[in-house]
Design a protein around this motif. Structure first.
Motif, PDB file in Angstrom:
ATOM      1  N   PRO A 128       0.949  -1.212  -0.113  1.00 12.60           N
ATOM      2  CA  PRO A 128       0.059  -0.008   0.138  1.00 12.60           C
ATOM      3  C   PRO A 128       0.771   1.316   0.097  1.00 12.60           C
ATOM      4  CG  PRO A 128      -0.825  -1.611   1.395  1.00 12.60           C
ATOM      5  CD  PRO A 128       0.243  -2.205   1.324  1.00 12.60           C
ATOM      6  N   ARG A 132       0.838   3.785  -3.422  1.00  9.68           N
ATOM      7  CA  ARG A 132       0.450   5.178  -3.317  1.00  9.68           C
ATOM      8  C   ARG A 132       1.570   6.109  -3.752  1.00  9.68           C
ATOM      9  NH1 ARG A 132      -4.129   8.243  -2.160  1.00  9.68           N
ATOM     10  NH2 ARG A 132      -3.217  10.445  -1.594  1.00  9.68           N
ATOM     11  N   CYS A 148      -2.419  -6.085   0.002  1.00 13.48           N
ATOM     12  CA  CYS A 148      -2.256  -5.667   1.290  1.00 13.48           C
ATOM     13  C   CYS A 148      -2.369  -6.732   2.388  1.00 13.48           C
ATOM     14  CB  CYS A 148      -3.588  -4.678   1.667  1.00 13.48           C
ATOM     15  SG  CYS A 148      -5.150  -5.463   1.541  1.00 13.48           S
ATOM     16  N   ARG A 155      -7.814  -0.205   3.192  1.00  9.81           N
ATOM     17  CA  ARG A 155      -8.529   1.416   3.132  1.00  9.81           C
ATOM     18  C   ARG A 155      -7.394   2.323   2.471  1.00  9.81           C
ATOM     19  NH1 ARG A 155      -9.371  -0.012   8.674  1.00  9.81           N
ATOM     20  NH2 ARG A 155      -7.527   1.063   9.600  1.00  9.81           N
ATOM     21  N   SER A 156      -6.175   1.949   2.463  1.00  9.76           N
ATOM     22  CA  SER A 156      -5.130   2.892   1.625  1.00  9.76           C
ATOM     23  C   SER A 156      -5.169   2.498   0.278  1.00  9.76           C
ATOM     24  CB  SER A 156      -3.863   2.497   2.353  1.00  9.76           C
ATOM     25  OG  SER A 156      -2.697   3.286   1.612  1.00  9.76           O
ATOM     26  N   GLN A 159      -8.311   4.299  -1.561  1.00  6.61           N
ATOM     27  CA  GLN A 159      -7.761   5.667  -1.631  1.00  6.61           C
ATOM     28  C   GLN A 159      -6.898   5.766  -3.063  1.00  6.61           C
ATOM     29  OE1 GLN A 159      -6.104   7.181   1.911  1.00  6.61           O
ATOM     30  NE2 GLN A 159      -8.302   7.048   3.052  1.00  6.61           N
ATOM     31  N   THR A 160      -5.956   4.975  -3.129  1.00  4.82           N
ATOM     32  CA  THR A 160      -4.714   5.033  -4.244  1.00  4.82           C
ATOM     33  C   THR A 160      -5.553   4.843  -5.481  1.00  4.82           C
ATOM     34  OG1 THR A 160      -3.227   4.556  -2.486  1.00  4.82           O
ATOM     35  CG2 THR A 160      -2.590   4.268  -4.941  1.00  4.82           C
ATOM     36  N   ASP A 402      -4.453  -0.603  11.258  1.00  2.00           N
ATOM     37  CA  ASP A 402      -3.326  -0.728  10.303  1.00  2.00           C
ATOM     38  C   ASP A 402      -2.067  -1.237  11.067  1.00  2.00           C
ATOM     39  OD1 ASP A 402      -1.099  -0.339   8.543  1.00  2.00           O
ATOM     40  OD2 ASP A 402      -1.731   1.442   7.788  1.00  2.00           O
TER      41      ASP A 402
END
Length: 437
Positions: A128, A132, A148, A155-156, A159-160, A402
């Motif tokens: 992750p 990103r 992941c 969650r990351s 977003q990416t 996380d």
């Protein structure tokens, strides 16, 4: 799930497989002709066997693809990867010493190079963060699975993925079954209703035993030891279930065109426990699992995952409809879906072929969405085994932490530490007591 995220998933699932199937008839020269320039530059981040292999598959697409930088945490792995690739691909490897980057921050140096695509083959816990960074740097990405190892990483990824779509960057994931002609044809039949309504599904990832990693070397820090033996530490590899079973679970999600909403299951450490008793330095994960997954419409999927010697060992997926059954292990019980004499095409190369086609011809392409969901499907299974509880997707995604350290340096203490005997038994999850969040 937010509307935009759900739409992105549906758009890719609905069109990506058809586009991939159609592109099977194309050859590499068609793609290169559509490229913006005669040279396409890639960087490799994570130079172990997986990253080196993925780089080789990409380089085989066309001789005008060039590797211009390698980054790895360890000097020996970076140099070995460069040597092996140079021997095989010669002038396609343009990685002088000044572009051979080493250390935990080496990925930033590689991404600062003039290049079009990052191939990512580090331990999955890093994915992750590095994904990103690559998208922020404007690079297309091919990343291995799983994407992941915990809910924070998931969650990351979401977003990416949104950022990649906004920047029109293409993303491939090493879920190679999505590129196999037999699987593409089978899923087309499933989704077209040829087998009727899905009644239930089952899948298996029963393998031989994995090794417990190399012994701890005198003078080596605990962090280096764990990174070099990442497969047996959940914070780096996700555990045997997440690392290995991600493929089969992805096929189940593919058949349903969605992810499960909850799972219950069980698991433990049978063979590993005996090896640890003999002095082995094994991590904290389980070596066998059984799960019952439930999808939003109530469809059940049953899953086995095991790593033990001398045991029954299928690695297959099965979709049971009310009119027919699909056995996704190279054969199908519908009508004759393929010519048995057909020479199989290498899906490890096809996944790069399809990604490069999308880049060079500017087609919508973001496998990051399916990579994220398939990884999370594996993670909720692991948490169900560890806890002995029913794990609900939305709750785990929202509440679980996380676990990957922030601002990781060589001085950072790993999230798990051995006892005075150098063992990790005290950290093995106990169902009924372990808490996912």
């Amino acid at each position: 799930m937010k509307t935009r995220e759900a739409s992105s998933r549906r758009d890719f699932i609905g069109t990506g497989a058809k586009a991939a199937a159609a592109s099977l008839t194309l050859t590499a020269p068609h793609f290169v002709h559509a490229a913006a320039s005669d040279e396409f530059k890639i960087v490799l981040v994570g130079a172990g066997g997986r990253g080196t292999g993925a780089t080789a598959d990409s380089l085989r697409v066309d001789k005008r693809i060039k590797l211009v930088a390698i980054a790895d945490a360890f000097q020996d792995r970076a140099e070995t990867s460069r040597k092996l690739l140079k021997e095989r691909f010669g002038p396609q490897i343009d990685v002088p010493d000044e572009r051979l980057f080493v250390g935990l921050e080496a990925y930033n140096d590689a991404l600062a190079c003039d290049a079009d695509l990052m191939i990512h083959g580090t331990p999955p816990g890093f994915r992750p963060l590095h994904y990103r960074a690559a998208i922020e740097a404007g690079k297309h990405v091919f990343m291995e699975k799983p994407c992941c190892v915990d809910a924070g990483g998931y969650r990351s990824l979401l977003q990416t993925n949104k950022l990649a779509d906004e920047k029109n960057l293409k993303v491939g994931v090493g879920l190679f079954r999505r590129h196999m002609p037999t699987y593409l044809e089978a899923m087309g039949r499933v989704h077209d209703g040829d087998i009727g309504k899905i009644q239930f599904m089952r899948c298996y990832c029963n393998m031989t035993a994995w090794g417990g990693g190399a012994p701890h070397v005198d003078g080596m820090s605990e962090l280096e030891h764990q990174i070099r033996n990442w497969r047996v530490f959940d914070w780096l590899g996700g555990g045997r279930l997440v690392e290995a079973h991600c493929h089969e679970l992805d096929v189940m999600d593919w058949a349903m065109q969605s992810h499960p909403v909850e799972v219950n299951g069980m698991g433990g450490r049978q063979a590993i426990r005996g090896l640890v008793a003999k002095g082995g330095r094994f991590g904290t994960d389980f070596d066998h699992h059984f799960h019952e997954y439930t999808y939003a419409d109530g469809t059940k999927m049953y899953s086995q995952c095991r790593q033990m010697v001398n045991c029954w060992g299928p690695m297959t997926e099965h979709v049971h409809g009310d009119r027919a059954v699909v056995d996704l292990n190279g054969k199908m019980r519908i009508s004759q879906a393929r010519d048995d004499g057909q020479e199989p095409e290498n899906p490890y190369r096809l996944e790069h072929l399809h990604l490069l086609d999308a880049i060079w011809n500017d087609k919508p392409y973001n496998e990051g969405w399916i990579g994220a969901d398939s990884s999370m499907t594996s993670i909720i299974g692991r948490e169900a085994s560890y806890s002995g509880q029913v794990i609900r997707w939305d709750e785990l995604v929202a509440k679980a932490p996380d676990v990957f350290p922030k601002d990781l340096t060589w001085e950072t203490e790993p999230p798990v530490m051995p006892d005075e005997q150098g063992r990790y038994d005290h950290l093995v999850p106990i169902p009924g007591f372990y808490k996912p969040y």
